[in-house]
Motif scaffolding. Structure first.
Motif, mmCIF file in Angstrom:
data_model
loop_
_atom_site.group_PDB
_atom_site.id
_atom_site.type_symbol
_atom_site.label_atom_id
_atom_site.label_comp_id
_atom_site.label_asym_id
_atom_site.label_seq_id
_atom_site.Cartn_x
_atom_site.Cartn_y
_atom_site.Cartn_z
ATOM 1 N N ILE A 194 2.377 0.335 -2.010
ATOM 2 C CA ILE A 194 2.713 0.427 -0.588
ATOM 3 C C ILE A 194 3.621 1.623 -0.350
ATOM 4 O O ILE A 194 4.594 1.843 -1.083
ATOM 5 C CB ILE A 194 3.391 -0.855 -0.071
ATOM 6 C CG1 ILE A 194 2.483 -2.074 -0.273
ATOM 7 C CG2 ILE A 194 3.749 -0.709 1.405
ATOM 8 C CD1 ILE A 194 3.055 -3.370 0.292
ATOM 9 N N LEU A 195 3.302 2.387 0.673
ATOM 10 C CA LEU A 195 4.162 3.454 1.160
ATOM 11 C C LEU A 195 4.658 3.086 2.552
ATOM 12 O O LEU A 195 3.907 2.548 3.363
ATOM 13 C CB LEU A 195 3.407 4.784 1.212
ATOM 14 C CG LEU A 195 3.002 5.381 -0.136
ATOM 15 C CD1 LEU A 195 2.058 6.552 0.067
ATOM 16 C CD2 LEU A 195 4.239 5.820 -0.927
ATOM 17 N N ALA A 240 -7.191 4.504 -1.519
ATOM 18 C CA ALA A 240 -7.815 3.320 -0.923
ATOM 19 C C ALA A 240 -7.129 2.024 -1.340
ATOM 20 O O ALA A 240 -7.351 0.975 -0.721
ATOM 21 C CB ALA A 240 -9.293 3.259 -1.299
ATOM 22 N N GLU A 241 -6.293 2.087 -2.389
ATOM 23 C CA GLU A 241 -5.552 0.910 -2.852
ATOM 24 C C GLU A 241 -4.109 0.934 -2.361
ATOM 25 O O GLU A 241 -3.299 0.117 -2.775
ATOM 26 C CB GLU A 241 -5.556 0.855 -4.374
ATOM 27 C CG GLU A 241 -6.935 0.696 -4.984
ATOM 28 C CD GLU A 241 -6.892 0.734 -6.498
ATOM 29 O OE1 GLU A 241 -7.548 -0.115 -7.120
ATOM 30 O OE2 GLU A 241 -6.193 1.608 -7.070
ATOM 31 N N THR A 242 -3.811 1.869 -1.454
ATOM 32 C CA THR A 242 -2.445 2.077 -0.994
ATOM 33 C C THR A 242 -2.309 1.717 0.477
ATOM 34 O O THR A 242 -3.008 2.244 1.331
ATOM 35 C CB THR A 242 -2.029 3.548 -1.177
ATOM 36 O OG1 THR A 242 -2.226 3.930 -2.535
ATOM 37 C CG2 THR A 242 -0.574 3.743 -0.807
ATOM 38 N N LEU A 243 -1.386 0.816 0.759
ATOM 39 C CA LEU A 243 -1.053 0.462 2.128
ATOM 40 C C LEU A 243 -0.006 1.452 2.638
ATOM 41 O O LEU A 243 0.948 1.775 1.922
ATOM 42 C CB LEU A 243 -0.476 -0.959 2.161
ATOM 43 C CG LEU A 243 -0.693 -1.824 3.406
ATOM 44 C CD1 LEU A 243 -2.170 -2.056 3.641
ATOM 45 C CD2 LEU A 243 0.046 -3.143 3.237
ATOM 46 N N PHE A 244 -0.193 1.947 3.859
ATOM 47 C CA PHE A 244 0.828 2.792 4.486
ATOM 48 C C PHE A 244 1.264 2.111 5.769
ATOM 49 O O PHE A 244 0.463 1.862 6.670
ATOM 50 C CB PHE A 244 0.308 4.192 4.799
ATOM 51 C CG PHE A 244 1.417 5.144 5.163
ATOM 52 C CD1 PHE A 244 1.911 6.035 4.228
ATOM 53 C CD2 PHE A 244 1.998 5.118 6.413
ATOM 54 C CE1 PHE A 244 2.965 6.880 4.530
ATOM 55 C CE2 PHE A 244 3.061 5.953 6.741
ATOM 56 C CZ PHE A 244 3.530 6.847 5.799
ATOM 57 N N VAL A 245 2.564 1.817 5.866
ATOM 58 C CA VAL A 245 3.097 1.018 6.968
ATOM 59 C C VAL A 245 4.138 1.827 7.733
ATOM 60 O O VAL A 245 5.076 2.363 7.138
ATOM 61 C CB VAL A 245 3.738 -0.276 6.444
ATOM 62 C CG1 VAL A 245 4.174 -1.156 7.611
ATOM 63 C CG2 VAL A 245 2.785 -1.024 5.528
ATOM 64 N N GLY A 291 -2.815 8.375 11.068
ATOM 65 C CA GLY A 291 -2.738 9.532 10.182
ATOM 66 C C GLY A 291 -3.011 9.187 8.735
ATOM 67 O O GLY A 291 -3.757 9.896 8.045
ATOM 68 N N SER A 292 -2.432 8.099 8.257
ATOM 69 C CA SER A 292 -2.650 7.704 6.871
ATOM 70 C C SER A 292 -4.077 7.220 6.649
ATOM 71 O O SER A 292 -4.671 7.477 5.597
ATOM 72 C CB SER A 292 -1.643 6.623 6.458
ATOM 73 O OG SER A 292 -1.825 5.438 7.219
#
Length: 245
Positions: A22-23, A196-201, A211-212
């Motif tokens: 997660i970012l 694709a396995e990274t959540l951006f919140v 954007g993400s």
């Protein structure tokens, strides 16, 4: 190219699928910057606006935090310094109430006092630490990507009790700001997993969620204020607690 998740890394089942990292955006996502800004603003401006009622102070803060962000955009574009944009936003808010901040010592003192006081009011939202505890327990890596410079945001995270967020990307890290794909992908590289396995919140629908997503991540709009948008079809939560399945 980011590395795919390794066996040493955990995964979380979220409402958006299996996520291995997660970012986060920082301001008004992890830390309540609006509270810090408006509280410090009132403290340094009360002598200029004696007798202003609560409604007036709310309007004053709204102008500074929401209605003058074009000055911050000019800072990101290299047209203004950080203090220039801060001063122009302050002058716009004061000017709404008929007060002109004079050049020279008055301006210098206002900026100096605000810069000194504001960091002391920065605090993490109450849903941040419980989520980071869960991510640590699950072995899921996380980090932050911000539209401000690295060292300024590093000090902000540390001051808010979030020193454990060690992976941090600022606008000076790769020389671009959100919504340029490179800044999100640098965060993914630090996590060493696939986009694709990274959540951006983040709290900004355009810069964070959309954007993400355009950069290949799973973007989520953190809509803490309950703003209603008819045309938004992406992922949305009102609290970090809602990220998990």
């Amino acid at each position: 190219m980011a590395m795919t998740g390794t066996a040493a890394q955990g995964a979380l089942e979220t409402r958006f699928g299996t996520i291995r990292g997660i970012l986060f955006d920082i301001d008004d996502t992890l830390v309540d910057l609006e509270y810090a800004m408006t509280t410090a603003l009132r403290e340094v401006s009360e002598h200029l606006l004696p007798g202003l009622d609560q409604h007036g102070w709310e309007r004053f803060g709204r102008i500074f935090t929401h209605e003058t962000t074009h000055y911050y955009d000019r800072y990101l574009a290299g047209e203004l310094t950080f203090n220039d944009q801060r001063l122009l936003r302050g002058r716009a808010a004061l000017g709404h109430f008929g007060v002109e901040l004079a050049d020279g010592e008055e301006t210098h003192q206002w900026l100096a006092d605000y810069s000194r006081l504001q960091p002391g009011y920065v605090r993490a939202f109450e849903d941040v630490v419980p989520l980071l505890d869960l991510l640590d327990d699950a072995g899921v890596p996380y980090g932050a990507v911000s539209n401000n410079v690295h060292d300024y945001q590093r000090a902000k995270l540390d001051g808010a009790g979030l020193a454990r967020i060690t992976r941090l990307v600022g606008t000076d890290t790769v020389g671009v700001a959100k919504p340029e794909p490179a800044i999100y992908l640098e965060g993914v590289r630090l996590l060493q997993i696939a986009p694709a396995e990274t959540l951006f919140v983040g709290d900004n629908r355009l810069l964070d969620a959309e954007g993400s997503t355009a950069a290949g991540l799973v973007g989520v709009w953190l809509n803490r204020t309950g703003e209603t948008l008819q045309d938004f079809g992406g992922h949305e939560v009102s609290s970090l607690r809602q990220l998990l399945a």
